[in-house]
Write an enzyme that holds these catalytic residues in place. Structure first.
Site, PDB file in Angstrom:
ATOM      1  N   ALA A  85     -35.997 -35.914  17.460  1.00  0.00           N
ATOM      2  CA  ALA A  85     -36.695 -37.118  16.994  1.00  0.00           C
ATOM      3  C   ALA A  85     -37.282 -37.896  18.169  1.00  0.00           C
ATOM      4  CB  ALA A  85     -35.740 -37.999  16.198  1.00  0.00           C
ATOM      5  N   GLU A 141     -62.482 -38.962 -12.158  1.00  0.00           N
ATOM      6  CA  GLU A 141     -63.567 -39.645 -12.865  1.00  0.00           C
ATOM      7  C   GLU A 141     -63.828 -38.999 -14.226  1.00  0.00           C
ATOM      8  OE1 GLU A 141     -64.377 -39.905  -8.407  1.00  0.00           O
ATOM      9  OE2 GLU A 141     -63.528 -38.481  -9.834  1.00  0.00           O
ATOM     10  N   ASP A 155     -25.595 -27.468   9.612  1.00  0.00           N
ATOM     11  CA  ASP A 155     -25.649 -27.912   8.216  1.00  0.00           C
ATOM     12  C   ASP A 155     -26.052 -26.809   7.230  1.00  0.00           C
ATOM     13  OD1 ASP A 155     -25.023 -30.374   9.235  1.00  0.00           O
ATOM     14  OD2 ASP A 155     -27.087 -31.119   9.182  1.00  0.00           O
ATOM     15  N   THR A 207     -29.521 -28.060  13.562  1.00  0.00           N
ATOM     16  CA  THR A 207     -29.366 -28.441  12.159  1.00  0.00           C
ATOM     17  C   THR A 207     -29.116 -27.208  11.304  1.00  0.00           C
ATOM     18  OG1 THR A 207     -30.800 -30.368  12.441  1.00  0.00           O
ATOM     19  CG2 THR A 207     -30.491 -29.573  10.204  1.00  0.00           C
TER      20      THR A 207
END
Length: 558
Positions: free
Chosen positions: A294, A82, A239, A235
């Site tokens: 997941a 604002e 990876d 993972t």
């Protein structure tokens, strides 16, 4: 991988006037909706930087409809949206309208946001949604109105597709905060890339560069909007990800590794904490990696949104992993349907995004200030606490029309009849006065039913099978019937009237997710007429008590 981000016209009892849909200037409301959407768009620019504060945007428009100034809360500790918008507008701010995606929140104690609007000479303020945090809700609205400004909350006097879309934008831009405020859990997003045949890696486990570079760049931007990035142990082993935003500058989310075995490599990119910390979490039974992680997260109800990058590649492989493991579903009818789904082409890939559950505006649908004052002068919807009641075991469950409190009410012939609950009386009166044996039989069956639920089912079944048996004036009299039964109940039981009076100053909301007439509705779209009647009755009891006090002043001995 998924990320975490931080994270409610007067009426008489013979006729209730609901939201006006025809007597207002729909063109001005379309303009309001457009500017509110613009304010939400501005607010979204700060996503990931403002935590733990909401995302605020402000647009100031002149009486002619031109944009005079804009601003958004860039990050924690910066000038409120604002203040920025008023500064940008300068003298053009005087007499203008300010549009806020969310009610201002005074986090620093200096009222800077509200003060800026007042000192800038704004005459009207339109707010997309109330503040989701109870201790902030209503403060800015009260402050602005107390200084003579016109303050409108989008959608209070008119509902339309344009307004609903604008309200949805306001909800989405602060979905994490709303989730945290009302569900007390972090807002979580599941993100993955898969081939056209639904694979997230080859059978060997190789998963590098499934999606295009443009999609990966977008993922980095999405990471920067989150507080934490979560992956499974596999993972890390497979990876060796960095899980950094990689674009330089901006917010870096904490990295969290969930591992059941803690069999993690000694050397990994995640152990380099020069830029951002890494947390390893484990317990005896925990989420696993990849599709299993997941699936576990979705089954546990902790995932709220999905980002799925579908790439134009086919890899095949019977044992190649898919993005979501077994959810225990055996029929397509059990499939989870995403809501508010959007599609965006990112280079050669298609990003499909959607919510597993709607982002709800948990603020109940309550009357406008004028209507509320007529119902109960002690209540303002912007400054009062809210009491929800629904089930009998609720703290205020006895307020429900289903509570087991028998009442005596005269029938159509003036004879006193005992009803086991307000609901019994209400349902039976649907068929009172109808000259048909089936209607009279239905009344007797309702009267002898053993529970309010049974009385409801009997009446609802008959209403569907024989709508001709429902008294023709029912729509015009059902408010009176319910109110009379409620008044009898609370007049009969002193402890109930005391409970009702004790709620003075609070908004009463019948929180049934299924009833949109008497209750609050599943998504807050309900009309809450039961709560309104109780507030009206409470007001009468308070007035009666005050009258007795005035007529019989206490004796003071000196």
């Amino acid at each position: 991988m998924f990320g975490l981000t931080p994270i409610a016209n007067s009426f008489s009892f013979s006729s209730i006037v609901c939201k006006c849909k025809a007597s207002v200037d729909t063109n001005s409301h379309a303009l309001d909706a457009a500017y509110i959407r613009r304010a939400a768009l501005l607010a979204d620019k700060s996503a990931g930087f403002t935590s733990p504060h909401p995302n605020f945007g402000c647009v100031i428009a002149t009486p002619s409809g031109d944009v005079a100034g804009e601003g958004y809360l860039y990050a924690q500790g910066t000038s409120p949206a604002e203040v920025q918008a008023v500064t940008s507008a300068g003298e053009r701010c005087r007499g203008a309208t300010a549009y806020l995606n969310m009610e201002s929140g005074d986090c620093d104690g200096d009222n800077a946001a509200v003060s800026a609007l007042l000192q800038g000479g704004v005459q009207r303020v339109v707010i997309g949604m109330r503040h989701p945090l109870q201790h902030f809700r209503g403060k800015a609205v009260r402050a602005l109105r107390s200084q003579g400004l016109q303050v409108d909350l989008l959608g209070e006097d008119l509902t339309s597709k344009l307004i609903e879309d604008a309200q949805k934008e306001c909800l989405l831009v602060n979905a994490p905060l709303i989730c945290r405020a009302h569900l007390h859990v972090p807002f979580s997003v599941l993100n993955y890339a898969m081939t056209l045949d639904g694979k997230i890696a080859a059978s060997t486990g190789h998963a590098c560069c499934i999606s295009s570079k443009k999609s990966r760049n977008l993922v980095y931007e999405l990471r920067a909007r989150s507080n934490a990035i979560i992956v499974g142990g596999n993972t890390v082993r497979r990876d060796n990800p960095r899980l950094t935003e990689r674009h330089g500058g901006g917010h870096m989310p904490i990295r969290i590794v969930m591992s059941q075995s803690l069999d993690l490599p000694d050397k990994a990119n995640l152990w380099d904490m020069t830029e951002v910390s890494t947390i390893v979490v484990t317990q005896r039974v925990f989420w696993e990696c990849g599709g299993t992680l997941a699936a576990s997260a979705i089954s546990s109800g902790v995932i709220h949104k999905i980002h799925a990058f579908v790439v134009p590649k086919i890899i095949g492989g019977k044992n190649a992993p898919s993005p979501v493991g077994d959810l225990g579903m055996v029929e397509m009818s059990q499939a989870i349907n995403l809501v508010d789904v959007s599609y965006e082409q990112i280079g050669p890939d298609m990003l499909v995004s959607g919510f597993l559950q709607p982002i709800l505006n948990m603020a109940p649908t309550i009357p406008s200030p004028e209507e509320t004052f007529v119902v109960d002068p002690t209540v303002s919807p912007y400054e009062s606490s809210i009491i929800f009641f629904y089930e009998s075991w609720d703290s205020y469950g006895a307020l429900s029309n289903f509570s087991p409190h028998p009442i005596q009410m005269p029938d159509e012939n003036g004879n006193s009849v005992t009803w086991l609950s307000v609901e019994h009386c209400y349902q039976a009166h649907k068929f009172v006065g109808v000259d048909d044996p089936a209607a009279r039989d239905c009344i007797e069956r309702i009267k002898s039913s053993k529970s309010p639920e049974e009385a409801f089912c009997i009446a609802r079944s008959m209403q569907k099978q024989r709508p001709d048996l429902v008294r023709p004036d029912w729509d015009n009299t059902k408010i009176d019937v319910m109110y009379s039964a409620l008044k009898c109940k609370f007049s009969t039981y002193p402890q109930l009237s005391s409970m009702l009076v004790s709620t003075a100053g609070s908004v009463l909301v019948e929180a049934s997710p299924h009833d949109i007439f008497w209750g609050g509705g599943r998504e807050g779209e309900g009309l809450n007429y039961l709560g309104r009647l109780l507030m009206k009755l409470r007001s009468e009891f308070v007035e009666e008590s005050s009258s007795l006090t005035r007529e019989s002043p206490s004796l003071v001995v000196k």
